[in-house]
Design a protein around this motif. Structure first.
Motif, PDB file in Angstrom:
ATOM      1  N   GLN A 133       0.815  -1.220   0.000  1.00 35.72           N
ATOM      2  CA  GLN A 133       0.000   0.000   0.000  1.00 35.72           C
ATOM      3  C   GLN A 133       0.850   1.273   0.000  1.00 35.72           C
ATOM      4  O   GLN A 133       0.353   2.344  -0.353  1.00 35.72           O
ATOM      5  N   LYS A 134       2.117   1.178   0.343  1.00 37.08           N
ATOM      6  CA  LYS A 134       3.017   2.337   0.257  1.00 37.08           C
ATOM      7  C   LYS A 134       3.412   2.621  -1.188  1.00 37.08           C
ATOM      8  O   LYS A 134       3.933   3.692  -1.489  1.00 37.08           O
ATOM      9  N   GLY A 136       1.236   2.424  -3.796  1.00 33.87           N
ATOM     10  CA  GLY A 136       0.061   2.866  -4.550  1.00 33.87           C
ATOM     11  C   GLY A 136      -1.179   2.694  -3.698  1.00 33.87           C
ATOM     12  O   GLY A 136      -1.101   2.424  -2.506  1.00 33.87           O
ATOM     13  N   LYS A 137      -2.326   2.836  -4.345  1.00 35.82           N
ATOM     14  CA  LYS A 137      -3.604   2.652  -3.651  1.00 35.82           C
ATOM     15  C   LYS A 137      -4.277   1.422  -4.230  1.00 35.82           C
ATOM     16  O   LYS A 137      -4.705   1.429  -5.379  1.00 35.82           O
ATOM     17  N   LEU A 140      -9.384  -0.533  -3.232  1.00 36.64           N
ATOM     18  CA  LEU A 140     -10.294   0.549  -2.836  1.00 36.64           C
ATOM     19  C   LEU A 140     -11.748   0.093  -2.852  1.00 36.64           C
ATOM     20  O   LEU A 140     -12.592   0.689  -2.189  1.00 36.64           O
ATOM     21  N   ARG A 163      -8.218  -1.089   1.652  1.00 35.33           N
ATOM     22  CA  ARG A 163      -7.897   0.327   1.847  1.00 35.33           C
ATOM     23  C   ARG A 163      -9.176   1.124   1.697  1.00 35.33           C
ATOM     24  O   ARG A 163      -9.829   1.076   0.660  1.00 35.33           O
ATOM     25  N   ARG A 164      -9.540   1.848   2.734  1.00 37.86           N
ATOM     26  CA  ARG A 164     -10.711   2.711   2.728  1.00 37.86           C
ATOM     27  C   ARG A 164     -10.345   4.011   3.433  1.00 37.86           C
ATOM     28  O   ARG A 164      -9.523   4.003   4.352  1.00 37.86           O
ATOM     29  N   ASP A 166      -8.487   6.305   2.729  1.00 32.08           N
ATOM     30  CA  ASP A 166      -7.043   6.537   2.636  1.00 32.08           C
ATOM     31  C   ASP A 166      -6.264   5.909   3.795  1.00 32.08           C
ATOM     32  O   ASP A 166      -5.194   6.384   4.169  1.00 32.08           O
ATOM     33  N   HIS A 167      -6.807   4.830   4.374  1.00 29.93           N
ATOM     34  CA  HIS A 167      -6.135   4.071   5.432  1.00 29.93           C
ATOM     35  C   HIS A 167      -6.229   2.581   5.113  1.00 29.93           C
ATOM     36  O   HIS A 167      -7.206   2.131   4.514  1.00 29.93           O
ATOM     37  N   VAL A 168      -5.242   1.832   5.565  1.00 29.48           N
ATOM     38  CA  VAL A 168      -5.240   0.380   5.388  1.00 29.48           C
ATOM     39  C   VAL A 168      -5.827  -0.252   6.643  1.00 29.48           C
ATOM     40  O   VAL A 168      -5.409   0.063   7.759  1.00 29.48           O
TER      41      VAL A 168
END
Length: 190
Positions: A133-134, A136-137, A140, A163-164, A166-168
């Motif tokens: 996740q570091k 990219g995203k 979602l 990832r929701r 903007d948090h994992v």
């Protein structure tokens, strides 16, 4: 279970097509593998036909594998599934065989752990998922099963991440559950 008895060798045309796909992805996403050159990766791939087959399975099932690092101790290149959403060809799977067998009805075709074993890859750990996740995203709209500690699995649970906002997040579910929007992401060392 699907995929049992699959021959684990690529034809020369399949091999070249896969190497071309992997190179294009490698070139498109340089932030995933800083300090690593394609020629180094290709040399390892060409010397590892079994691992190349595993990468082809990751690709075939929608994982879009890419190099995300290199082990400093062993020199191995590390590939993760880097598809934007959890791989489409691996969705609707229970976590493992025990979870699958505990379902009395509406059993899915396969399990995440069985598929990973057949493909010659490992499910990402929670830590690896956070590292991905570091870069990219990802996930979602979907979620991905991750390796689950034995003490949780012994009690019938399994872990998944997404990832929701903007948090994992890491969650739990019964290992027998399956959803159309949940698959698993794998890793492979070459």
């Amino acid at each position: 279970m699907a995929g049992t008895g699959t021959k684990k060798k690529l034809s020369p045309d399949q091999r070249e097509a896969l190497l071309s796909t992997l190179r294009a992805r490698f070139d498109k996403h340089p932030n995933r593998h800083k300090g690593i050159t394609w020629s180094e990766v290709q040399a390892k791939l060409e010397a590892s036909s079994d691992k190349l087959w595993s990468l082809s399975e990751m690709e075939r099932t929608g994982g879009e594998p890419d190099v995300v690092g290199r082990d400093k101790k062993t020199g191995e290149f590390i590939f993760f599934d880097c598809s934007a959403e959890s791989p489409t060809g691996r969705r609707s799977t229970c976590f493992d065989r025990e979870g699958w067998e505990s379902r009395k009805e509406a059993r899915p075709e396969n399990t995440a752990m069985d598929m990973a074993t057949e493909m010659g890859i490992e499910l990402l750990t929670e830590e690896q998922y956070r590292e991905l996740q570091k870069l990219g995203k990802f996930d979602l709209k979907t979620s991905s099963w991750v390796q689950t500690p034995p003490e949780i699995r012994k009690l019938g649970g399994a872990l998944f991440c997404d990832r929701r906002y903007d948090h994992v997040f890491t969650y739990h579910n019964g290992a027998q559950s399956y959803y159309a929007a949940r698959a698993f992401r794998g890793s492979l060392r070459i």
